[in-house]
Write a protein that holds these residues in place. Structure first.
Motif, PDB file in Angstrom:
ATOM      1  N   LYS A  17      -9.372   1.340   1.808  1.00 55.42           N
ATOM      2  CA  LYS A  17      -9.449  -0.044   1.321  1.00 55.42           C
ATOM      3  C   LYS A  17     -10.017  -0.207  -0.218  1.00 55.42           C
ATOM      4  CE  LYS A  17     -11.356  -1.604   4.934  1.00 55.42           C
ATOM      5  NZ  LYS A  17     -12.187  -2.231   6.110  1.00 55.42           N
ATOM      6  N   ASN A  26      -3.163  -0.364  -4.393  1.00 51.15           N
ATOM      7  CA  ASN A  26      -3.269  -1.419  -3.354  1.00 51.15           C
ATOM      8  C   ASN A  26      -3.652  -0.752  -2.151  1.00 51.15           C
ATOM      9  OD1 ASN A  26      -2.268  -3.159  -5.158  1.00 51.15           O
ATOM     10  ND2 ASN A  26      -0.206  -2.140  -5.006  1.00 51.15           N
ATOM     11  N   GLY A  27      -4.263   0.159  -1.696  1.00 43.35           N
ATOM     12  CA  GLY A  27      -4.763   0.655  -0.467  1.00 43.35           C
ATOM     13  C   GLY A  27      -3.708   1.872  -0.240  1.00 43.35           C
ATOM     14  N   PRO A  45       0.804  -1.310   0.122  1.00 44.51           N
ATOM     15  CA  PRO A  45      -0.264   0.034  -0.057  1.00 44.51           C
ATOM     16  C   PRO A  45       0.734   1.302   0.031  1.00 44.51           C
ATOM     17  CG  PRO A  45      -0.039  -0.833   2.369  1.00 44.51           C
ATOM     18  CD  PRO A  45       0.908  -1.942   1.114  1.00 44.51           C
TER      19      PRO A  45
END
Length: 388
Positions: A232, A246-247, A183
């Protein structure tokens, strides 16, 4: 005669109505005053001031003053403002009132940092999870990421092992189809990037992980963190573009708040130990299995069995005489942990400060993996004028 009496009746009724209206008009008074925040006497424009038990009221103007005409028999004023405790005051003979309101922390809407600003959580449609400073304080881990472990749905955080410097693995809603699943970390609005662009002969430009073995985020003292928020889904992380695919993990550090200066000192000491060793073969058992393997291969290939046995003993030793060494006992140990933190925060609303210092030292479960960190952090917020 009837007309005469009718005219007299109409005249009397008109006079009575006029006197009643004048009496009613005369039975009012004008109240003036200001509404302020009790903690720092800052103005609260737009506060509601209503006569209790009625809909008669007004709001404070840009100068934080109000003027309200009320009946002389009115007894109470009700003052309210979003995020503050509603207050009722008695109406006295005074003509000017100075009213203070107290912030209601229990009813304040939770605020979530979004990109370069903030928004009330109820106004967001994306999936966002939050860990507060209270939960972070319960963790003794050196890495801030471990404070999220087991506290957020859809967020997987792996324990890095026995080394305090090891980097936890964070996965938000699974693994990316492109094989790059880390992330984006944003600390106080500043992205922390440890990735570089490279060129792949097959697919062209790709993003490569250029991080080392040391976790950069372990340089942040967890006790200086106000909250950790994880975005998320695509709706919540869209503002960050491709970096947030990816967050996004938002880390917000503590800042000073208006009020009396608060001092906080904490001390923690503990130890870390290995719960269970790996069940492995002894040196004698390992040599025996190797010899059996050599012999079985010789039998399968019609080779000389004794020659194969001798070769295995030469390489792995004789099971009867080989010396056994428990390498896990040499590598793992019981480590000690010591954390000392001190902070001071306060301000008058115009100038707020937060000063913190800490010293952490941890002996890792693995030898030669000690971790020491000393930090000093000073944050000062000053309002130069009414506009900024």
């Amino acid at each position: 005669m009837n007309r005469f009496y009718s005219g007299i009746g109409i005249l009397v009724t008109a006079v009575l109505l006029l006197l009643f209206s004048q009496g009613t008009y005369a039975q009012t008074r004008v109240l003036k005053g200001r509404v302020l925040d009790e903690s720092n006497n800052s103005p609260l424009p737009g506060a509601n001031v209503v006569v209790a038990g009625s809909v008669q009221g007004t709001t404070t103007d840009a100068n934080v003053t109000f003027s309200l005409t009320v009946p002389t028999n009115a007894q109470q004023l009700v003052i309210s403002f979003v995020g503050y405790v509603r207050k009722e005051i008695q109406i006295t003979n005074a003509g000017d009132y100075s009213i203070t309101l107290v912030a209601d922390e229990s009813t304040l809407s939770e605020v979530v940092v979004i990109g370069y600003g903030s928004r009330e959580k109820k106004d967001l449609t994306g999936a966002i999870s939050t860990v507060s400073s209270k939960d972070i304080g319960k963790s003794i881990a050196q890495a801030p990421e471990l404070a999220m472990q087991g506290r957020m749905a859809g967020v997987y955080v792996s324990t890095p092992g026995g080394s305090p410097l090891a980097r936890p693995q964070v996965r938000i809603r699974g693994v990316s189809t492109f094989g790059f699943a880390e992330p984006l970390y944003v600390v106080d609005g500043i992205p922390i990037t440890e990735y570089g662009a490279g060129t792949d002969n097959a697919s062209g430009s790709v993003t490569r992980d250029i991080r080392g073995n040391v976790n950069v985020l372990s340089m942040i003292n967890p006790n200086d963190i106000e909250s950790i928020e994880v975005k998320k889904d695509a709706a919540a992380s869209a503002i960050y573009g491709a970096q947030g695919s990816n967050g996004v993990v938002l880390i917000t550090t503590k800042r000073g708040k208006a009020g009396k200066t608060k001092f906080k000192v904490s001390f923690q000491e503990g130890q870390t130990s290995l719960l269970k060793k790996l069940d492995v073969l002894t040196a004698s058992e390992f040599a025996t299995l190797k010899i059996e393997g050599f012999v079985n291969r010789a039998l399968a290939t019609n080779a000389n069995v004794e020659t194969a046995r001798a070769s295995a003993i030469t390489q792995f030793g004789d099971p009867a005489t080989v010396q056994n060494t428990d390498w896990q006992s040499y590598v793992y140990r019981t480590g000690r942990l010591r954390m000392i933190d001190a902070s001071a925060s306060g301000g008058d609303g115009k100038t707020n400060f937060y000063l913190a210092t800490s010293y952490n030292y941890q002996e890792g479960q693995i030898i030669k993996s000690d971790f020491g960190r000393g930090t000093v952090r000073l944050n000062v917020d000053h309002q130069a004028n009414k506009k900024c």
